[in-house]
Design an enzyme around this catalytic site. Structure first.
Site, PDB file in Angstrom:
ATOM      1  N   ASP A 133       0.870  -1.168   0.000  1.00 51.16           N
ATOM      2  CA  ASP A 133       0.000   0.000   0.000  1.00 51.16           C
ATOM      3  C   ASP A 133       0.918   1.232   0.000  1.00 51.16           C
ATOM      4  O   ASP A 133       2.137   1.131   0.159  1.00 51.16           O
ATOM      5  CB  ASP A 133      -0.973  -0.003   1.188  1.00 51.16           C
ATOM      6  CG  ASP A 133      -2.199   0.872   0.885  1.00 51.16           C
ATOM      7  OD1 ASP A 133      -2.130   1.686  -0.063  1.00 51.16           O
ATOM      8  OD2 ASP A 133      -3.212   0.757   1.589  1.00 51.16           O
TER       9      ASP A 133
HETATM   10  C1  BGC Z   1      -4.856   3.363  -0.078  1.00 51.08           C
HETATM   11  C2  BGC Z   1      -5.023   2.360  -1.191  1.00 51.08           C
HETATM   12  C3  BGC Z   1      -4.849   3.026  -2.519  1.00 51.08           C
HETATM   13  C4  BGC Z   1      -3.478   3.660  -2.556  1.00 51.08           C
HETATM   14  C5  BGC Z   1      -3.157   4.320  -3.864  1.00 51.08           C
HETATM   15  C6  BGC Z   1      -3.575   4.150  -0.227  1.00 51.08           C
HETATM   16  O1  BGC Z   1      -3.514   5.215   0.668  1.00 51.08           O
HETATM   17  O2  BGC Z   1      -4.894   2.702   1.160  1.00 51.08           O
HETATM   18  O3  BGC Z   1      -6.265   1.723  -1.084  1.00 51.08           O
HETATM   19  O4  BGC Z   1      -5.000   2.110  -3.555  1.00 51.08           O
HETATM   20  O5  BGC Z   1      -3.411   4.639  -1.531  1.00 51.08           O
HETATM   21  O6  BGC Z   1      -3.870   5.461  -4.057  1.00 51.08           O
END
Ligand code: BGC
Length: 745
Positions: free
Chosen positions: A285
Site C-alpha cells: 500500500d
Molecule cells: C490506499 C489504497 C490506494 C493507494 C493508492 C492508499 O492510501 O490505502 O487503497 O490504492 O493509496 O492510491
C-alpha cells in the site's frame, strides 16, 4: 570495442525478438520473461519493483519528486496516478528510451467508475445484484483502459463491521458470503474477457489482510484477531477474488496481531503465494514498506525493504525503500537474488499478458478515449445501478411513490450538490460538470413551476440562518423532500468518524421542517451507515441514497416517482448509536442471550441504556409492493456430507406494483464443537415479480454451506441439527425448518 559492438548487437536482437509478435507467439510468456530477465542488470530488475506516484497524490508525497531520467534509466516499473492517453503516452515514451524498453504499468484507484461515476461500492453492494455489479466494473474498466490505464486498485474486499471506519464506503459491507460474491463479480468485471483485450484492466484485491477490522474503526490502526476469525470471516473474499483470476493483490497498512501486513510472511508467502498458489504480484500500500519503521517493526528503510521482500511484497508503492536499499541488501547477502527474480518475473509476466511488450501504447488511443469516457450507454447504466442501490428504509402509509401533480419543496444542503454525488475516490473530481443533481432530476419530472427549493443549512456548519427560508418554502408546498447527509469527503480513506450522526444542524433542520405538518420524505446521502434516530422515529419516508455518482439525480427521481420500485437491501447493520459498534447480524448467542429487545437490567447480554436490536438490520430494505413467503419444502429432512438438500418455497408479490425482492437464506448450526453464529447468510436471489405473481424459488444446501473452521483450523462440517431460515432481511425471517446433517456413513 568489438566486445561492446557484439554486446549491443545481441541486446538489440534480444529485444527485437522478445518484442515481435510472430516470434512471440511461438514462445510462451514464461519463456519471453526469462529471455528478458537474462538481459537485465540487478538495478533494472529492482526498477521493475519500483512504483512512483504522479503529483495526483493519494498519500504522503516524497519530497524527492520524480526525475524523468530515472524512467529513462529503467529505474521505474510502474506509475500510479498518471491518467489520460496523452499523459500516459508521454511517460511511456520515456520508458521506451531506456536500455531494455520495458513498458511501464499504469495503475489508478478506479473504485466506482472512471469518468462515468457509479454509486460507491457499498451502495452497489446494497443492490445485491451481482450482474449489475459486474457490469459496473466492466464499464469502469472500459473507460479506464480507454484512458490509457492498465490497472485499477480495486476491488477492496475488506469485511467491515464498523461504520466509524471511513473506508466502509469502498467495500461490500459486513458479510462474508455477500462479500465473496461481490468480490468475484468485480474482478470478473474489471478483467473482462482476459488480458490481451484492450478493454481489460488488471484488478488489485485489497487490503491484504483484515484491514476492515482496524480497532475502533480508526484508519491505519492495528488489527487483533483470532486465526479462526481471520480464516472464516476476513480471508474468504480475498480467496474468492483470487479464484476469479485477480491479477494482483495489495497488502495493507495495518499490523495483524503485531506483524505489519506488508512484512507479513504468513499472509503473503504462506497463505497467498503458498497455500493459495497466487501467481500474480503483490504491491504494497502507499508507503507501507517505509511505514514499518513507524510501526516499530524495523529500524530503518533498509530493514523495511528486507522485511517486505522476504514477506513476498513484490512492488514498492512510493516508499522508495526498494530503489534505495534492495541492491545493497543483495550485495550484503541478506536478500537472495532468487527473491528479486521471482518478484520481477511476476511483474513482467503481467506486462506480457497485458500485451505491453507487443505494443506499449496499445491502450493509448485518443479516439477511443473520447468515445468511451462518459459514453451515453454508460450513463444509462449508471442510472440503472444508481436506482438499484437505493434502500427504502421507511414508507409509512405509502407516502411514496409521489404523484407528479403535487408541488414539492426540495430542501437541504445536498439537494443541488453535484460534487457530493461523486463520493470519495472519484477519478474526475473536482470536475462535476456531468453530474445530474437531485434538483435537476426532480425538475425534469415535474417542471420548474412545481418545484421549490431552499438550501436550509450547510452540511457541516452550525448556522441556522437558512431555516427561515426553508420553512417558508416548505409551507408553500404540498410535500417536502429533504436531502441531507455527508459531504463527499467525510467517508473514505483517513475519514474515520467517532460520531456518525448527521453532521452539523441537519437533523435540526429535519425537526423544523417536520413541525410544519407537511408530509416529509428524507433522502440520506452518505458513504457509511449513519445514526439519525430522530428522523427514523418521526419522518414517514426515508430513502438511503448513499453517493450515487453521475446519474444520482435521475436515479433518485426514478424511485421517488415510482418509475423504479426500490429493491436495495442494507449490506451493513445500522446501529442505534456509536456505543453499539461493532454490531453485526451474525453474532454468537452467548450464554445469556437477550430475552427481548428492551433495555431492562435483566442479567442478559446487552446494554442497560439501549435496545439490543440495531436501528436497521443487515439485509433490510422495503419495496413499494409486498412479498409473501409460503410453502417451504425441503427435499429431505436429512442429508449426509456428500448429499444435498433442495430447498424450495413460494414467493408471491402480494402488493399492487411490480417489484424485486432479495430473498435471503440463512443457516444456524445449532450445536457444534465451536459456538456458531445465530445465523449466517448462505444464499440469496433477486427475484422480479408482477403484482399477484408467484414463483417457486430453489436453493441447494450442500456440505460447503454447513462447514466452518474448527479449533484446529480445519474446514469441517459436524453432524447434527441445523436451522434453515428464509427471510426478507436478517431480522425478518418468514420461513424456517430444521434439518439434520447425518454422521458420515
Ligand atoms: C490506499 C489504497 C490506494 C493507494 C493508492 C492508499 O492510501 O490505502 O487503497 O490504492 O493509496 O492510491
Amino acid at each position: 570495442m568489438l566486445f561492446k559492438f557484439l554486446r549491443n548487437a545481441f541486446l538489440f536482437i534480444g529485444i527485437f525478438l522478445i518484442s515481435t509478435t510472430t516470434f512471440a507467439k511461438k514462445k510462451s510468456i514464461d519463456e519471453r520473461v526469462d529471455s528478458i530477465m537474462n538481459l537485465m542488470t540487478l538495478d533494472e530488475k529492482i526498477g521493475q519493483m519500483n512504483q512512483y506516484s504522479n503529483s495526483l497524490a493519494t498519500g504522503p508525497v516524497s519530497p524527492e519528486g520524480i526525475k524523468p531520467q530515472e524512467i529513462k534509466d529503467g529505474k521505474v516499473g510502474s506509475f500510479l496516478n498518471v491518467k489520460g492517453v496523452d499523459n500516459i503516452r508521454i511517460t511511456q515514451n520515456m520508458a521506451m528510451q531506456s536500455r531494455l524498453k520495458i513498458p511501464l504499468l499504469f495503475g489508478l484507484d478506479v473504485i466506482h467508475g472512471y469518468k462515468t461515476t457509479f454509486p460507491i461500492p457499498l451502495a452497489e453492494a446494497a443492490s445485491w445484484d451481482l450482474q449489475a455489479i459486474e457490469q459496473s466494473a466492466r464499464i469502469a474498466a472500459i473507460e479506464t483502459a480507454a484512458a490509457g490505464v492498465h490497472w485499477t486498485f480495486a476491488p477492496m474486499v475488506d469485511i467491515a463491521r464498523d461504520p466509524r471506519w471511513g473506508r466502509v464506503m469502498e467495500g461490500a459491507g459486513e458479510d462474508t458470503y455477500l462479500g465473496c460474491a461481490i468480490a468475484k463479480a468485480r474482478v470478473t468485471g474489471f478483467q473482462g474477457k482476459g488480458f490481451g483485450n484492450t478493454d481489460a484492466v488488471m484488478a488489485c484485491v485489497k487490503h491484504f489482510a483484515a484491514y476492515g477490522a482496524a480497532i475502533g474503526g480508526r484508519e491505519y490502526n492495528s488489527v487483533d484477531m483470532s486465526e479462526r476469525t481471520l480464516w472464516e470471516t476476513y480471508l474468504p473474499p480475498f480467496k474468492a477474488a483470487l479464484d476469479a483470476g485477480a491479477a494482483t493483490f495489495m497488502n495493507s497498512f495495518n499490523d495483524l496481531n503485531g506483524t505489519p501486513a506488508t512484512g507479513n510472511v504468513y499472509l503473503q508467502r504462506d497463505i497467498l503465494k503458498g497455500k493459495w498458489g497466487f501467481t500474480g504480484f503483490v504491491v504494497s500500500d502507499w508507503g507501507s514498506i517505509g511505514e514499518m519503521v513507524e510501526h516499530g517493526f524495523v529500524k530503518d528503510k533498509y530493514e523495511a525493504a528486507l522485511a517486505a521482500i522476504t514477506a513476498g511484497n513484490d512492488m514498492d508503492m512510493e516508499s522508495r525503500s526498494y530503489p534505495k536499499h534492495l541492491a545493497q541488501l543483495v550485495k550484503d547477502g541478506k536478500v537472495p537474488i532468487k527473491l528479486i527474480d521471482d518478484a520481477v518475473r511476476r511483474i513482467l509476466r503481467k506486462k506480457f499478458e497485458m500485451g505491453l511488450f507487443d505494443d506499449p501504447f496499445r491502450f493509448c488511443n485518443s479516439i477511443r478515449e473520447k468515445q468511451e469516457l462518459n459514453n451515453p450507454t454508460h450513463r444509462i447504466f449508471a442510472r440503472e445501478i444508481g436506482r438499484k442501490s437505493i434502500v427504502l428504509l421507511k414508507n409509512d402509509e405509502n407516502i411514496l411513490p409521489l404523484s407528479k401533480e403535487k408541488t414539492i419543496a426540495l430542501i437541504g444542503p445536498l439537494a443541488k450538490s453535484k460534487e457530493d454525488m461523486l463520493g470519495f475516490w472519484n477519478v474526475e473530481w473536482p470536475d462535476n460538470s456531468d453530474v445530474v443533481s437531485q434538483f435537476e432530476g426532480i425538475e425534469k419530472r415535474i417542471g420548474k413551476q412545481k418545484l421549490l427549493y431552499a438550501k436550509g443549512c450547510a452540511i457541516s456548519d452550525t448556522s441556522k440562518v437558512g431555516f427561515a427560508e426553508a420553512l417558508a418554502v416548505a409551507n408553500k408546498a404540498d410535500i417536502v423532500i429533504l436531502s441531507i447527509g455527508e459531504k463527499r469527503d467525510i467517508s473514505g480513506e483517513a475519514r474515520s468518524r467517532s460520531n456518525i450522526q448527521l453532521p452539523g444542524v441537519q437533523e435540526e433542520l429535519v425537526k423544523a421542517i417536520y413541525s410544519t405538518g407537511k408530509p416529509v420524505i428524507v433522502l440520506i446521502n452518505a458513504g457509511r451507515p449513519l445514526v439519525f434516530n430522530w428522523t427514523a422515529d418521526h419522518v414517514p419516508a426515508i430513502l438511503y441514497t448513499w453517493w450515487l455518482g453521475s446519474e444520482a439525480g435521475n436515479a433518485i427521481a426514478d424511485v421517488l416517482f415510482g418509475d423504479y420500485n426500490p429493491s436495495g437491501k442494507l449490506p451493513m447493520t445500522f446501529p442505534r448509536n456509536e456505543g453499539q459498534i461493532p454490531i453485526y447480524y451474525n453474532y454468537l448467542n452467548t450464554g445469556r442471550p437477550a430475552l427481548n429487545d428492551s433495555a431492562i437490567h435483566d442479567y442478559h447480554s446487552g446494554y442497560i441504556d439501549l435496545q439490543r436490536s440495531p436501528r436497521f438490520p443487515f439485509g433490510f430494505g422495503l419495496s413499494y409492493t409486498t412479498f409473501a413467503y409460503s410453502n417451504l419444502k425441503l427435499s429431505s429432512a436429512k442429508m449426509s456430507a456428500n448429499e444435498t438438500i433442495d430447498v424450495s418455497f413460494t414467493l408471491t408479490n402480494s402488493g399492487k406494483s411490480a417489484g424485486e425482492e432479495v430473498v435471503q437464506l440463512y443457516l444456524h448450526d445449532l450445536v457444534a464443537s465451536l459456538v456458531r453464529p445465530v445465523k449466517e447468510l448462505k444464499g440469496f436471489q433477486k427475484i422480479m415479480l408482477k403484482p399477484g405473481e408467484s414463483k417457486t424459488i430453489h436453493f441447494s444446501i450442500d456440505n460447503q454451506k454447513l462447514s466452518f473452521y474448527n479449533n484446529k483450523l480445519e474446514w469441517v462440517s459436524e453432524p447434527g441439527q441445523f436451522n434453515l431460515m428464509i427471510g426478507t432481511s436478517s431480522a425478518d425471517i418468514r420461513l424456517s425448518q430444521e434439518f439434520e446433517l447425518e454422521a458420515f456413513k
